[in-house]
Design a protein around this motif. Structure first.
Motif, PDB file in Angstrom:
ATOM      1  N   LYS A  78      45.733  41.941  49.370  1.00  0.00           N
ATOM      2  CA  LYS A  78      44.502  42.066  48.606  1.00  0.00           C
ATOM      3  C   LYS A  78      44.402  40.890  47.645  1.00  0.00           C
ATOM      4  O   LYS A  78      45.413  40.435  47.117  1.00  0.00           O
ATOM      5  CB  LYS A  78      44.516  43.385  47.823  1.00  0.00           C
ATOM      6  CG  LYS A  78      43.248  43.688  47.080  1.00  0.00           C
ATOM      7  CD  LYS A  78      43.304  45.081  46.467  1.00  0.00           C
ATOM      8  CE  LYS A  78      41.991  45.386  45.773  1.00  0.00           C
ATOM      9  NZ  LYS A  78      41.974  46.754  45.221  1.00  0.00           N
ATOM     10  N   GLU A  79      43.203  40.418  47.422  1.00  0.00           N
ATOM     11  CA  GLU A  79      42.971  39.382  46.421  1.00  0.00           C
ATOM     12  C   GLU A  79      42.329  40.015  45.198  1.00  0.00           C
ATOM     13  O   GLU A  79      41.495  40.916  45.332  1.00  0.00           O
ATOM     14  CB  GLU A  79      42.045  38.290  46.970  1.00  0.00           C
ATOM     15  CG  GLU A  79      42.713  37.373  47.953  1.00  0.00           C
ATOM     16  CD  GLU A  79      41.817  36.220  48.361  1.00  0.00           C
ATOM     17  OE1 GLU A  79      42.084  35.095  47.921  1.00  0.00           O
ATOM     18  OE2 GLU A  79      40.861  36.454  49.121  1.00  0.00           O
ATOM     19  N   PHE A  80      42.706  39.527  44.040  1.00  0.00           N
ATOM     20  CA  PHE A  80      42.148  40.026  42.799  1.00  0.00           C
ATOM     21  C   PHE A  80      41.464  38.883  42.065  1.00  0.00           C
ATOM     22  O   PHE A  80      41.922  37.739  42.107  1.00  0.00           O
ATOM     23  CB  PHE A  80      43.248  40.605  41.900  1.00  0.00           C
ATOM     24  CG  PHE A  80      43.902  41.815  42.467  1.00  0.00           C
ATOM     25  CD1 PHE A  80      43.472  43.075  42.121  1.00  0.00           C
ATOM     26  CD2 PHE A  80      44.956  41.705  43.374  1.00  0.00           C
ATOM     27  CE1 PHE A  80      44.072  44.209  42.648  1.00  0.00           C
ATOM     28  CE2 PHE A  80      45.566  42.817  43.901  1.00  0.00           C
ATOM     29  CZ  PHE A  80      45.114  44.085  43.531  1.00  0.00           C
ATOM     30  N   TYR A  81      40.395  39.208  41.374  1.00  0.00           N
ATOM     31  CA  TYR A  81      39.652  38.228  40.594  1.00  0.00           C
ATOM     32  C   TYR A  81      39.434  38.799  39.206  1.00  0.00           C
ATOM     33  O   TYR A  81      39.333  40.027  39.044  1.00  0.00           O
ATOM     34  CB  TYR A  81      38.324  37.900  41.267  1.00  0.00           C
ATOM     35  CG  TYR A  81      38.492  37.284  42.634  1.00  0.00           C
ATOM     36  CD1 TYR A  81      38.704  35.912  42.761  1.00  0.00           C
ATOM     37  CD2 TYR A  81      38.500  38.074  43.785  1.00  0.00           C
ATOM     38  CE1 TYR A  81      38.888  35.340  44.019  1.00  0.00           C
ATOM     39  CE2 TYR A  81      38.682  37.503  45.037  1.00  0.00           C
ATOM     40  CZ  TYR A  81      38.873  36.145  45.138  1.00  0.00           C
ATOM     41  OH  TYR A  81      39.073  35.575  46.363  1.00  0.00           O
ATOM     42  N   PRO A  82      39.312  37.951  38.180  1.00  0.00           N
ATOM     43  CA  PRO A  82      39.107  38.470  36.841  1.00  0.00           C
ATOM     44  C   PRO A  82      37.745  39.181  36.746  1.00  0.00           C
ATOM     45  O   PRO A  82      36.779  38.782  37.398  1.00  0.00           O
ATOM     46  CB  PRO A  82      39.147  37.241  35.944  1.00  0.00           C
ATOM     47  CG  PRO A  82      38.907  36.084  36.841  1.00  0.00           C
ATOM     48  CD  PRO A  82      39.352  36.500  38.210  1.00  0.00           C
ATOM     49  N   THR A  83      37.729  40.217  35.939  1.00  0.00           N
ATOM     50  CA  THR A  83      36.442  40.872  35.673  1.00  0.00           C
ATOM     51  C   THR A  83      35.784  40.157  34.522  1.00  0.00           C
ATOM     52  O   THR A  83      36.408  39.350  33.830  1.00  0.00           O
ATOM     53  CB  THR A  83      36.671  42.362  35.322  1.00  0.00           C
ATOM     54  OG1 THR A  83      37.538  42.425  34.202  1.00  0.00           O
ATOM     55  CG2 THR A  83      37.265  43.115  36.494  1.00  0.00           C
ATOM     56  N   ASN A  84      34.560  40.425  34.299  1.00  0.00           N
ATOM     57  CA  ASN A  84      33.828  39.808  33.186  1.00  0.00           C
ATOM     58  C   ASN A  84      34.455  40.277  31.881  1.00  0.00           C
ATOM     59  O   ASN A  84      34.387  41.443  31.526  1.00  0.00           O
ATOM     60  CB  ASN A  84      32.363  40.209  33.251  1.00  0.00           C
ATOM     61  CG  ASN A  84      31.452  39.025  33.170  1.00  0.00           C
ATOM     62  OD1 ASN A  84      31.901  37.920  32.941  1.00  0.00           O
ATOM     63  ND2 ASN A  84      30.176  39.271  33.352  1.00  0.00           N
TER      64      ASN A  84
END
Length: 109
Positions: free
Chosen positions: A100-106
């Motif tokens: 899984k890839e994760f990205y920062p949330t706002n």
């Protein structure tokens, strides 16, 4: 997705020549049609054995694409590397499966 990681230690005596050659080599690997992208990075560590260390991460859509690369392309491309740089280059390979890839949330400051 799958990542085919190649970590290479290159002798200082051929470092600059190898860097130039790698741009062509990475494109040769991508042009096999088995990978969708590549990242070329330098490993930021002082090597006891000398030289500089790099990692190339090739991304494949499927395990089948990776297996097809091993079966039809990998050996000839490895031979090219060995003929050009011989014992001035040491490489090892690792397969990774992307879970899984994760990205920062706002995030507000």
């Amino acid at each position: 997705m799958y990542i085919y990681n190649v970590t290479i230690n290159i002798d200082d005596a051929v470092h600059e020549e190898w860097l130039t050659w790698m741009e062509t080599h990475i494109l040769d690997v991508l042009n096999t049609g088995k990978f969708i992208s590549a990242k070329f990075t330098q490993v930021l560590v002082d090597e006891d054995m000398g030289g500089k260390t790099y990692s190339v991460q090739y991304t494949a859509n499927s395990k089948e694409d990776l297996e097809d690369y091993y079966k039809n392309d990998a050996e000839s491309l490895r031979i090219q590397s060995a003929k050009k740089f011989g014992d001035k280059m040491l490489a090892f390979r690792t397969e990774l499966k992307l879970i899984k890839e994760f990205y920062p949330t706002n995030v507000s400051n």
